[in-house]
Design an enzyme around this catalytic site. Structure first.
Site, mmCIF file in Angstrom:
data_model
loop_
_atom_site.group_PDB
_atom_site.id
_atom_site.type_symbol
_atom_site.label_atom_id
_atom_site.label_comp_id
_atom_site.label_asym_id
_atom_site.label_seq_id
_atom_site.Cartn_x
_atom_site.Cartn_y
_atom_site.Cartn_z
ATOM 1 N N GLY A 1 -6.853 14.130 12.457
ATOM 2 C CA GLY A 1 -7.361 14.656 11.201
ATOM 3 C C GLY A 1 -6.372 15.560 10.500
ATOM 4 O O GLY A 1 -5.206 15.211 10.311
ATOM 5 N N PHE B 1 15.487 4.137 2.996
ATOM 6 C CA PHE B 1 15.058 4.314 1.613
ATOM 7 C C PHE B 1 16.286 4.314 0.716
ATOM 8 O O PHE B 1 17.222 5.098 0.917
ATOM 9 C CB PHE B 1 14.287 5.620 1.458
ATOM 10 C CG PHE B 1 13.669 5.798 0.101
ATOM 11 C CD1 PHE B 1 12.433 5.251 -0.192
ATOM 12 C CD2 PHE B 1 14.323 6.510 -0.886
ATOM 13 C CE1 PHE B 1 11.863 5.391 -1.440
ATOM 14 C CE2 PHE B 1 13.772 6.664 -2.144
ATOM 15 C CZ PHE B 1 12.528 6.114 -2.414
ATOM 16 N N PHE C 1 11.908 0.967 -0.486
ATOM 17 C CA PHE C 1 11.585 1.490 0.849
ATOM 18 C C PHE C 1 11.485 0.298 1.780
ATOM 19 O O PHE C 1 10.714 -0.630 1.536
ATOM 20 C CB PHE C 1 10.255 2.256 0.798
ATOM 21 C CG PHE C 1 9.751 2.721 2.144
ATOM 22 C CD1 PHE C 1 10.446 3.668 2.876
ATOM 23 C CD2 PHE C 1 8.567 2.228 2.670
ATOM 24 C CE1 PHE C 1 9.975 4.113 4.097
ATOM 25 C CE2 PHE C 1 8.084 2.660 3.894
ATOM 26 C CZ PHE C 1 8.792 3.610 4.615
ATOM 27 N N ASN D 1 3.264 16.862 7.750
ATOM 28 C CA ASN D 1 2.600 16.397 8.964
ATOM 29 C C ASN D 1 3.030 17.315 10.106
ATOM 30 O O ASN D 1 3.764 18.287 9.899
ATOM 31 C CB ASN D 1 2.895 14.916 9.241
ATOM 32 C CG ASN D 1 4.374 14.633 9.472
ATOM 33 O OD1 ASN D 1 5.126 15.483 9.941
ATOM 34 N ND2 ASN D 1 4.796 13.420 9.135
ATOM 35 N N GLY E 1 6.154 4.186 -3.076
ATOM 36 C CA GLY E 1 6.728 5.433 -3.567
ATOM 37 C C GLY E 1 5.671 6.518 -3.477
ATOM 38 O O GLY E 1 4.516 6.305 -3.877
ATOM 39 N N THR F 1 -1.250 17.474 8.278
ATOM 40 C CA THR F 1 -1.955 16.260 8.689
ATOM 41 C C THR F 1 -1.587 15.942 10.130
ATOM 42 O O THR F 1 -0.428 16.080 10.539
ATOM 43 C CB THR F 1 -1.624 15.087 7.766
ATOM 44 O OG1 THR F 1 -0.202 14.910 7.693
ATOM 45 C CG2 THR F 1 -2.150 15.349 6.352
ATOM 46 N N ASN G 1 2.003 6.304 -5.071
ATOM 47 C CA ASN G 1 0.870 6.110 -4.153
ATOM 48 C C ASN G 1 -0.206 7.172 -4.370
ATOM 49 O O ASN G 1 -1.407 6.871 -4.400
ATOM 50 C CB ASN G 1 1.349 6.179 -2.699
ATOM 51 C CG ASN G 1 2.250 5.025 -2.316
ATOM 52 O OD1 ASN G 1 2.283 3.996 -2.985
ATOM 53 N ND2 ASN G 1 2.990 5.201 -1.244
ATOM 54 N N ASP H 1 -0.200 9.704 1.861
ATOM 55 C CA ASP H 1 -0.307 9.768 0.400
ATOM 56 C C ASP H 1 -1.762 9.647 -0.039
ATOM 57 O O ASP H 1 -2.201 10.332 -0.969
ATOM 58 C CB ASP H 1 0.530 8.662 -0.242
ATOM 59 C CG ASP H 1 1.997 8.734 0.157
ATOM 60 O OD1 ASP H 1 2.466 9.835 0.502
ATOM 61 O OD2 ASP H 1 2.663 7.683 0.142
ATOM 62 N N GLN I 1 12.290 14.611 2.838
ATOM 63 C CA GLN I 1 13.497 15.197 2.267
ATOM 64 C C GLN I 1 13.894 16.498 2.952
ATOM 65 O O GLN I 1 14.954 17.050 2.661
ATOM 66 C CB GLN I 1 13.300 15.454 0.758
ATOM 67 C CG GLN I 1 13.133 14.188 -0.080
ATOM 68 C CD GLN I 1 14.389 13.330 -0.113
ATOM 69 O OE1 GLN I 1 15.020 13.085 0.914
ATOM 70 N NE2 GLN I 1 14.768 12.874 -1.292
#
Length: 327
Positions: free
Chosen positions: A228, A116, A102, A195, A48, A223, A52, A257, A173
Site C-alpha cells: 500500500g 529511457f 521508454f 517509493n 510518460g 508507496t 500517465n 502514476d 531522476q
C-alpha cells in the site's frame, strides 16, 4: 482545482521475459555483464509519467493541464489524451526531436530492466509556468514529476516565485541529481512522493535523515507496492494505507502514476490525504490489472466496489459523491 502536471511524455515499449533475470546472472562475472533476453511479446503503449498521471486525472473527471515536451509525432497521442479529459494546449512540440521512448522488459517476478530515451524532453527547460498561470488565471497546484532535470529545477523555483503549491516527485531522476539539486526539489513541497527504494536514495542524495526531510515538506507519501502506501508527517506521525487487493498483475508499469492520479483527484476534491491515498491505491490496482499505463478502465461502480472491499463502507461513502459525478 486547476492542477498542472509537468514531466515526461513518452511512448512505452513493453516486453515480457518468460524467465527470471536473476537466473541469468553469474555472481563472479558481474563486472562484465553482457546479456540478451529473448522476449515473448512486445506491447507499444502510450506513457510518460506526466501523461500517465494526467490520463488518470482526466478519467476521474478533472481537466489536468499537461506540461511537457514532445516531437512532431505527437498528433495521435494528443488526440487520445484530449479525448480522455487532458488539456494539452500548452505542450511544447519540438521541431528536431521525437517524443521520448521508454523501453522496459519485465520478468516472471515482476522485476524490470528499462532504458529511457529523452528525445524532445530535453526541450522541457523552455516551458515557462508564469505565462501559463497568467493566461489561465492562476494555478492551484503543480506536480513536478520526472523530466529533464534542469526543467524540474526551473519549475520548482517558479512555484516558489509564483506562490503555487507544488508536489515533488523526483523518482528515477534522483540518481542524476547533485545533492544541492535534490534538496532544492524537495524543499517547500506540500507533498513529496517516492517509493520505498527511492526514499532511501533521496536520503542518501540529500544527506538528510528521514526526520530532516520531513522538516522541509508537508506530507511525504511513500508507496510500498503490495503493502500500500505510507503517509509521513513531521513530528513522527505515520499513517499506513493498505493496498487494494489485485486479482492478477498484468503489468506493473504505471501503477505508481495511477496512484498519484487518484491521490491528486481526491486532493482536487478537497478530501483528506488518507482518503486520497485510498483512491490512489484503488486506481493503482486497476492499472496493475491492465497492460499499459493508460489502458485501464475507470468507472464509479468499479472503484467504489474496490474501495468498499478494501477499506469499508465509510471510506467508500466519502468518495461516492465525487466518483459518481465524475468517473
Amino acid at each position: 482545482m486547476r492542477i498542472a502536471v509537468t514531466g515526461s511524455i513518452a511512448t512505452d515499449h513493453l516486453a515480457t521475459f518468460p524467465g527470471r533475470f536473476t537466473d541469468q546472472l553469474v555472481a563472479d562475472r558481474l563486472d562484465r555483464v553482457s546479456l540478451s533476453f529473448l522476449v515473448d511479446d512486445l506491447d507499444i503503449r502510450r506513457g510518460g509519467v506526466a501523461a500517465n498521471i494526467s490520463y488518470g486525472l482526466g478519467r476521474l473527471g478533472l481537466t489536468p493541464l499537461l506540461l511537457g515536451a514532445v516531437g512532431p509525432d505527437f498528433g495521435a497521442y494528443r488526440s487520445w489524451l484530449e479525448e480522455n479529459g487532458v488539456d494539452t494546449g500548452f505542450v511544447h512540440v519540438s521541431e528536431k526531436r521525437q517524443t521520448a521512448r521508454f523501453m522496459c522488459t519485465t520478468d516472471l517476478d515482476q522485476n524490470q530492466i528499462a532504458s529511457f530515451y529523452g528525445g524532445a524532453m530535453a526541450e522541457a527547460l523552455g516551458i515557462d509556468l508564469a505565462p501559463v498561470a497568467a493566461r489561465l488565471g492562476g494555478l492551484d497546484l503543480v506536480l513536478v514529476s520526472p523530466n529533464e532535470p534542469r526543467a524540474m529545477l526551473r519549475h520548482t523555483a517558479q512555484c516558489h516565485d509564483l506562490g503555487i503549491d507544488f508536489a515533488a516527485d523526483p523518482s528515477q531522476q534522483l540518481t542524476r541529481l547533485e545533492p544541492e539539486e535534490a534538496r532544492t526539489l524537495v524543499d517547500g513541497a506540500r507533498w513529496l512522493f517516492t517509493n520505498e527504494y527511492e526514499a532511501a536514495v533521496l536520503c542518501e542524495r540529500t544527506g538528510w535523515r528521514q526526520s530532516e526531510v520531513l522538516d522541509h515538506v508537508g506530507v511525504w507519501v511513500i508507496t510500498l507496492g503490495a503493502e500500500g502506501a505510507r503517509l509521513l508527517r513531521a513530528g513522527g506521525q505515520v499513517t499506513d494505507i493498505p493496498a487494494v487487493p489485485v486479482t492478477a498483475i498484468a503489468d506493473p508499469t504505471g501503477a505508481g502514476d495511477a496512484f498519484r492520479a487518484g491521490f491528486f483527484a481526491a486532493v482536487g476534491w478537497r478530501l483528506p490525504e488518507e482518503t486520497a491515498a485510498r483512491l490512489g491505491c484503488a486506481l493503482a490496482a486497476l492499472a496493475l490489472e491492465a497492460v499499459g499505463p493508460q489502458d485501464y478502465t475507470v468507472t464509479a461502480d468499479t472503484l467504489l466496489g474496490r474501495i468498499r472491499g478494501a477499506y469499508g463502507r465509510t471510506a467508500a461513502a466519502a468518495l461516492a459523491p465525487h466518483l459518481e459525478r465524475s468517473a
